[in-house]
Design an enzyme around this catalytic site. Structure first.
Site, PDB file in Angstrom:
ATOM      1  N   GLY A  51      59.285  39.901  32.732  1.00 42.05           N
ATOM      2  CA  GLY A  51      59.324  39.042  31.558  1.00 42.05           C
ATOM      3  C   GLY A  51      58.518  39.519  30.378  1.00 42.05           C
ATOM      4  N   THR A  52      57.954  40.740  30.434  1.00 43.30           N
ATOM      5  CA  THR A  52      57.117  41.205  29.327  1.00 43.30           C
ATOM      6  C   THR A  52      57.902  41.932  28.250  1.00 43.30           C
ATOM      7  OG1 THR A  52      56.585  43.143  30.682  1.00 43.30           O
ATOM      8  CG2 THR A  52      55.013  41.329  30.693  1.00 43.30           C
TER       9      THR A  52
ATOM     10  N   THR B  92      63.194  45.471  29.204  1.00 46.81           N
ATOM     11  CA  THR B  92      64.617  45.627  28.880  1.00 46.81           C
ATOM     12  C   THR B  92      64.875  45.366  27.408  1.00 46.81           C
ATOM     13  OG1 THR B  92      65.143  44.880  31.128  1.00 46.81           O
ATOM     14  CG2 THR B  92      66.930  44.891  29.532  1.00 46.81           C
TER      15      THR B  92
ATOM     16  N   GLU C 186      39.549  14.004  40.210  1.00 46.67           N
ATOM     17  CA  GLU C 186      39.810  14.769  38.988  1.00 46.67           C
ATOM     18  C   GLU C 186      38.620  14.729  38.033  1.00 46.67           C
ATOM     19  OE1 GLU C 186      42.276  16.738  38.739  1.00 46.67           O
ATOM     20  OE2 GLU C 186      43.120  16.018  40.623  1.00 46.67           O
TER      21      GLU C 186
ATOM     22  N   ASP D 243      41.839  23.521  46.553  1.00 43.92           N
ATOM     23  CA  ASP D 243      40.579  23.937  45.934  1.00 43.92           C
ATOM     24  C   ASP D 243      39.770  24.810  46.883  1.00 43.92           C
ATOM     25  OD1 ASP D 243      41.312  22.360  43.781  1.00 43.92           O
ATOM     26  OD2 ASP D 243      40.327  20.587  44.617  1.00 43.92           O
TER      27      ASP D 243
END
Length: 645
Positions: A223-224, A227, A442, A519
């Site tokens: 995805g960088t 192509t 949280e 975690d």
């Protein structure tokens, strides 16, 4: 679609001809069975039947007045007087055993009028077509199979095409992509622009004795834009362009891949100077000798042919090869040497400036609200690739259309970021006890992350479920972090343990839940890397694990230990010491700020989501928030999210 209809027509036409000819033959036979002439027409043919024995009785009794014989004596239509019907003349059909002389003599003796009608012969043309029916069907089938083989995959006619290359060829590739459409990879663009410049003005390089690289390997995560860069080169160069995938060389038949490589370079030499782009070259370029059954397999022969064509005895002047892969570690070393792929261009995830330029490209056709800041989006999305950013803006546009808004606001973009990273939004919690427990969990993460100096700042705390997480705490670094200090790693461990510490302080050690499972896995991974890779423990400066733990078949069949059993025991003790000391500090910090945590939990249960600024404003009423350290102007690898439950 046209090919499909032509194929159907080739099958239907012979069948239709056969049905037509059969109908004609049957029709002509039926006509032969029906009487014709002035006395009896086919439409008025007799339908009542009479047996042959009764017919002879009628003849002997003198009741038959006329006989018409058809179909070579097998059928006759007679006119007979029936005494049961007031001596009326009745027309009857009789099946005869054949025209026998005895029957003819008997008809003559009784003075019965009879006539023998010869069978009607079919037209000569119809007989010729009937004889040609089978050859026509055979020829039509062969033509259909030949056309299917040439135009459709898998046909018999394609057997001779196995050795031909499947590369897409364009004399002047019109990809619609230029270098200006590719953003965020400036270093890679600079290297590739030299290739385009050489193809357009080679004298600039040859005049000083320079040679352009024969091959350029684009390496980077998915995805960088590897192509996309190849499309930009094809659009800019203006020379013949061949494009194909590495998997198109691979076939189950022996020698096909090597033949396709030879055919590809043969066509390339005929059109030189030209460019060849091979996407996902690791499909054919993996290290030789790594197969379980030995090295003499089809893929390796294809690779050998590729190595020879790229830089062998004959050479391939005027052909520049560009390849892309995200697994350069498995490629054969002979493929990467100078003279084949001279350059390896790293196409990595973009930094904040690259993300900003990529967002500018993908927002050209988007309607953005006035409060949207692309710089703020770029800061919130560290670690996103170009494809991720394109997907982000597309998801935001979809949410805008779903909410029936005319322009995309910051709310849609924030929701799109949350959805991409954590998953789809679930239904809000309704159970009071579970909701309160998750809220404390949280807030424990967020409180520790805020009060520890080296930790990344809190961006958002929410009780809205996303994916498999019932609550989320987002941490977003303000800066790129190419290097991470020991204090930062310990801060991340403490932040991850904040949820478990909050449960233990508020509800007691016996009431802690499984919500901290993820975690604890994160904590164990960071602590072990501190000991075995980074040398951040009392064991000393030892690297006991390689950076790349992926096993490559044939090269890493057996994992090798870099230390003794005694040292492994020390590693376990060091990891346990780091985790226990961080947990003790976390519990102490949470217990000291219990009042602050209770206040934030009540507000979070009421609002369900708190952003970073609002959270820090509440915490500042109870404690002094340390100023976060700033290390380098580079941005982080990824935004951290701490899921719970």
């Amino acid at each position: 679609m046209n090919q499909r209809w032509r194929s159907i027509a080739l099958w239907v036409l012979p069948i239709a001809v056969a049905l037509f000819l059969g109908w004609q033959v049957i029709g002509s036979g039926a006509n032969r069975l029906t009487p014709s002439g002035p006395t009896v027409s086919p439409r008025n043919a007799a339908v009542a039947r009479m047996s042959y024995g009764r017919f002879l009785d009628y003849v002997d009794a003198g009741r038959v007045t006329a006989v018409d014989i058809y179909d070579s004596g097998r059928t006759a239509v007679i006119e007979a007087v029936d005494p049961d019907l007031d001596n009326r003349v009745q027309r009857l059909r009789v099946d005869l055993p054949g025209v026998a002389p005895e029957l003819v003599n008997k008809l003559k003796e009784q003075g019965i009028s009879f006539d023998i009608h010869p069978p009607k012969s079919a037209p000569p043309a119809l007989g010729l077509l009937g004889n040609l029916l089978f050859p026509l069907l055979l020829i039509g089938s062969l033509v259909f199979l030949a056309r299917r083989g040439n135009g459709m995959p898998g046909g018999p006619g394609q057997a001779m095409q196995f050795g031909k290359t499947k590369a897409r060829f364009a004399m002047e590739a019109e990809t619609g992509v230029k270098f200006e459409d590719v953003a965020g990879v400036e270093e890679a663009k600079q290297d590739l622009q030299e290739v385009v410049t050489f193809l357009k003005t080679p004298e600039r390089f040859t005049s000083v004795g320079a040679k352009i690289p024969k091959g350029v390997l684009l390496v980077g995560p998915p995805g960088t834009g590897k192509t996309l860069l190849a499309k930009a080169i094809a659009g800019e160069a203006g020379v013949p362009f061949f494009s194909l995938s590495g998997s198109e060389f691979v076939e189950m038949f022996v020698g096909v891949g090597a033949s396709r490589v030879r055919d590809l370079f043969k066509r390339a030499k005929e059109n030189s100077p030209c460019l060849i782009f091979i996407d996902e070259i690791d499909a054919v370029g993996r290290q030789r000798g790594a197969g379980v059954g030995g090295g003499n397999d089809e893929r390796e022969q294809t690779l050998n042919q590729l190595l020879t064509e790229m830089d062998g005895f004959e050479g391939n002047s005027g052909i520049i090869i560009i390849a892309a892969t995200n697994r350069a570690d498995v490629l054969d070393s002979a493929l990467l040497r100078p003279g084949r792929f001279d350059r390896q261009v790293m196409v990595d995830v973009p930094d904040i400036k690259g993300r900003l330029s990529i967002l500018n490209v993908h927002c050209r056709n988007k309607k953005l609200a006035g409060d949207v800041s692309l710089e703020a989006i770029a800061r919130r999305t560290p670690g996103f690739s170009g494809a991720d950013l394109a997907n982000l803006m597309n998801e935001a546009a979809i949410l805008t259309a779903r909410r029936r808004k005319e322009s995309t606001s910051l709310a849609e973009i924030d929701d799109a970021v949350d959805r991409i990273i954590a998953g789809m939004e679930g239904k809000p919690l309704t159970d009071g006890r579970s909701k309160r427990l998750i809220a404390y969990h949280e807030v424990g993460h967020a409180l520790v992350g805020t009060l520890v100096k080296a930790h990344d700042p809190v961006q958002k705390v929410t009780l809205i479920p996303r994916g498999q997480a019932q609550g989320l705490t987002w941490f977003s670094p303000d800066e790129e972090q190419m290097l991470v200090s020991r204090a930062q790693l310990r801060a991340r461990i403490m932040g991850a343990l904040g949820g478990r510490a909050a449960e233990a302080v508020v509800f007691g050690h016996e009431e802690v839940t499984t919500g901290a499972g993820g975690d604890i896995q994160q904590v164990a991974s960071i602590a072990r890397q501190m000991v075995t890779r980074f040398g951040m423990s009392e064991i000393g400066q030892f690297s006991l694990e390689a950076g790349n733990q992926e096993v490559f078949l044939g090269r890493d069949l057996m994992t090798r230990s870099d230390g003794s059993d005694r040292l492994a025991s020390k590693v376990d003790d060091a990891v346990r010491t780091i985790v226990q000391s961080c947990y003790a500090e976390t519990v102490k910090l949470v217990a000291e700020h219990r009042d602050c945590m209770d206040r934030v939990v009540e507000l979070l249960i009421d609002k369900e989501s708190l952003d970073g600024e609002e959270f820090r404003a509440i915490v500042s009423e109870f404690a002094t928030i340390p100023e976060k350290e700033r290390f380098s102007p580079l941005l982080p690898d990824a935004a951290e999210a701490s899921p719970a439950i």
